[in-house]
Scaffold this motif. Structure first.
Motif, PDB file in Angstrom:
ATOM      1  N   LEU A   1     -38.298 -32.014  -5.468  1.00 53.90           N
ATOM      2  CA  LEU A   1     -39.788 -31.446  -5.398  1.00 53.90           C
ATOM      3  C   LEU A   1     -39.757 -29.779  -4.840  1.00 53.90           C
ATOM      4  O   LEU A   1     -40.461 -29.138  -5.343  1.00 53.90           O
ATOM      5  CB  LEU A   1     -40.723 -32.269  -4.760  1.00 53.90           C
TER       6      LEU A   1
ATOM      7  N   ILE B   1     -41.189 -23.477  -9.831  1.00 53.10           N
ATOM      8  CA  ILE B   1     -41.158 -23.412 -11.300  1.00 53.10           C
ATOM      9  C   ILE B   1     -42.378 -24.234 -12.025  1.00 53.10           C
ATOM     10  O   ILE B   1     -42.747 -23.753 -12.875  1.00 53.10           O
ATOM     11  CB  ILE B   1     -39.626 -24.129 -11.869  1.00 53.10           C
ATOM     12  N   ILE B   2     -42.766 -25.446 -11.319  1.00 53.36           N
ATOM     13  CA  ILE B   2     -43.821 -25.966 -11.929  1.00 53.36           C
ATOM     14  C   ILE B   2     -45.086 -25.233 -11.825  1.00 53.36           C
ATOM     15  O   ILE B   2     -46.069 -25.168 -12.741  1.00 53.36           O
ATOM     16  CB  ILE B   2     -44.212 -27.320 -11.330  1.00 53.36           C
ATOM     17  N   VAL B   3     -45.253 -24.801 -10.476  1.00 52.35           N
ATOM     18  CA  VAL B   3     -46.415 -23.787 -10.446  1.00 52.35           C
ATOM     19  C   VAL B   3     -46.315 -22.465 -11.384  1.00 52.35           C
ATOM     20  O   VAL B   3     -47.474 -22.117 -12.164  1.00 52.35           O
ATOM     21  CB  VAL B   3     -46.413 -23.400  -8.916  1.00 52.35           C
TER      22      VAL B   3
ATOM     23  N   ASN C   1     -45.025 -14.898 -16.486  1.00 49.10           N
ATOM     24  CA  ASN C   1     -45.035 -16.410 -16.285  1.00 49.10           C
ATOM     25  C   ASN C   1     -44.626 -17.203 -17.738  1.00 49.10           C
ATOM     26  O   ASN C   1     -43.924 -18.186 -17.672  1.00 49.10           O
ATOM     27  CB  ASN C   1     -46.182 -16.864 -15.951  1.00 49.10           C
TER      28      ASN C   1
ATOM     29  N   ILE D   1     -44.948 -22.460 -14.235  1.00 43.77           N
ATOM     30  CA  ILE D   1     -45.345 -23.162 -15.743  1.00 43.77           C
ATOM     31  C   ILE D   1     -46.858 -23.529 -15.723  1.00 43.77           C
ATOM     32  O   ILE D   1     -47.670 -23.073 -16.929  1.00 43.77           O
ATOM     33  CB  ILE D   1     -44.768 -24.307 -15.901  1.00 43.77           C
ATOM     34  N   VAL D   2     -47.482 -23.966 -14.946  1.00 45.27           N
ATOM     35  CA  VAL D   2     -48.914 -24.186 -14.815  1.00 45.27           C
ATOM     36  C   VAL D   2     -49.727 -22.999 -14.896  1.00 45.27           C
ATOM     37  O   VAL D   2     -50.474 -22.771 -15.930  1.00 45.27           O
ATOM     38  CB  VAL D   2     -49.363 -25.065 -13.859  1.00 45.27           C
TER      39      VAL D   2
ATOM     40  N   THR E   1     -41.426 -19.444 -18.556  1.00 49.37           N
ATOM     41  CA  THR E   1     -41.517 -20.615 -19.016  1.00 49.37           C
ATOM     42  C   THR E   1     -40.640 -21.234 -20.032  1.00 49.37           C
ATOM     43  O   THR E   1     -40.106 -22.216 -20.408  1.00 49.37           O
ATOM     44  CB  THR E   1     -42.980 -21.028 -19.375  1.00 49.37           C
TER      45      THR E   1
ATOM     46  N   VAL F   1     -37.566 -23.752 -20.441  1.00 48.41           N
ATOM     47  CA  VAL F   1     -37.557 -24.634 -21.341  1.00 48.41           C
ATOM     48  C   VAL F   1     -36.533 -24.457 -22.477  1.00 48.41           C
ATOM     49  O   VAL F   1     -35.742 -25.851 -22.763  1.00 48.41           O
ATOM     50  CB  VAL F   1     -38.912 -24.597 -22.025  1.00 48.41           C
TER      51      VAL F   1
ATOM     52  N   TYR G   1     -38.108 -27.502  -7.448  1.00 52.72           N
ATOM     53  CA  TYR G   1     -38.788 -27.324  -8.619  1.00 52.72           C
ATOM     54  C   TYR G   1     -40.131 -26.996  -8.452  1.00 52.72           C
ATOM     55  O   TYR G   1     -40.764 -26.628  -9.392  1.00 52.72           O
ATOM     56  CB  TYR G   1     -38.482 -28.537  -9.535  1.00 52.72           C
ATOM     57  N   ALA G   2     -40.759 -27.249  -7.353  1.00 52.02           N
ATOM     58  CA  ALA G   2     -42.113 -26.869  -7.407  1.00 52.02           C
ATOM     59  C   ALA G   2     -42.671 -25.504  -7.705  1.00 52.02           C
ATOM     60  O   ALA G   2     -43.551 -25.376  -8.226  1.00 52.02           O
ATOM     61  CB  ALA G   2     -42.775 -27.237  -5.709  1.00 52.02           C
TER      62      ALA G   2
END
Length: 263
Positions: free
Chosen positions: A16, A22-24, A231, A26-27, A235, A239, A19-20
């Protein structure tokens, strides 16, 4: 049972933490606002604008071309270099290995300035060629270090046995040695590709007019604010690399399974 649960929680927290960001990213690539901290609704407009932005597309083009060419060439050179180093006698092998470690341990700025000085000394015009050569030089030591462990795991008598049965040295290399060390070659190629895409310092000191990559473009954007289009681009790149890794791992697993069935 308790220790297993703690291990799972600990592992989850580590991933977490990694990768947090990267997740932010992507969002917020789907965020309708330019703000990087306020959600203002879902949108795909940044992905549409990405393919209209000529500056970023040109930087992406040079980034991918240089990454592909440098990873392929550095993998070829690094593979033959690793095989040569593996076959060296004791003292010579240690000396060459230590020389190979130096570019890895050196700060990037030292390598970048050294390459820039070399290109100026031999009067090479800065541009696509200098950036490509600098990326190849930077990646080769990592490829060598990825392949050497696989050479150590390989039975060193396999190539000799093939040549005793009538194979030429090149045929033994192509049909016996390279298939045995292929996982190391693939790992080295992926590392070289990733290093090339990620690199900023080497590229910045060895680029020429009209030639740039994403890291330099994003750095120049940072002064006036990062465009949310980045961003969207990040992303898509994340992916794509994730899908590539899944495909490579699935093929490797299938090959291991086939070898197990044969055995």
């Amino acid at each position: 049972m308790v220790s297993k649960g703690i291990k799972k929680i600990y592992t989850f927290l580590i991933f977490l933490f990694l990768y947090a960001p990267i997740i932010v990213l992507i969002v917020f690539s789907f965020n309708n606002s330019k703000s990087r901290g306020v959600w203002n609704g879902f949108t795909l407009k940044w992905y549409v604008e990405l393919f209209k932005n000529e500056e970023i597309l040109m930087a992406l083009y040079y980034t991918l071309i240089i990454a592909i060419l440098s990873s392929v060439l550095s993998t070829i050179i690094g593979t033959f270099a690793a095989i040569g180093i593996y076959g060296m006698p004791g003292i010579s092998k240690k000396v060459v290995l230590n020389l190979n470690y130096l570019p890895v341990l050196n700060p990037d700025i030292v390598t970048a300035v050294s390459l820039m000085t070399l290109f100026r000394f031999i009067n090479v015009e800065f541009g696509f060629l200098t950036m490509l050569l600098s990326h190849i030089t930077f990646s080769i030591p990592y490829v060598i270090l990825s392949i050497l462990p696989k050479l150590k795991q390989m039975n060193k008598h396999l190539a000799e046995a093939a040549m005793d049965l009538g194979a030429t040295p090149f045929y033994a290399l192509r049909k016996v040695v390279i298939p045995e060390i292929m996982p190391g070659i693939i790992s080295g190629a992926l590392i070289a590709f990733t290093l090339s895409i990620d690199d900023f310092v080497i590229s910045f000191f060895n680029k020429g007019p009209g030639v740039t990559n994403l890291s330099i473009t994003i750095f120049s954007m940072a002064r006036r604010g990062i465009n949310p289009v980045i961003n969207a681009l990040s992303t898509l790149m994340f992916v794509s690399l994730l899908i590539l890794l899944l495909i490579i791992n699935s093929k490797s697993s299938n090959k291991i399974g086939e070898r197990g069935d044969i055995i």
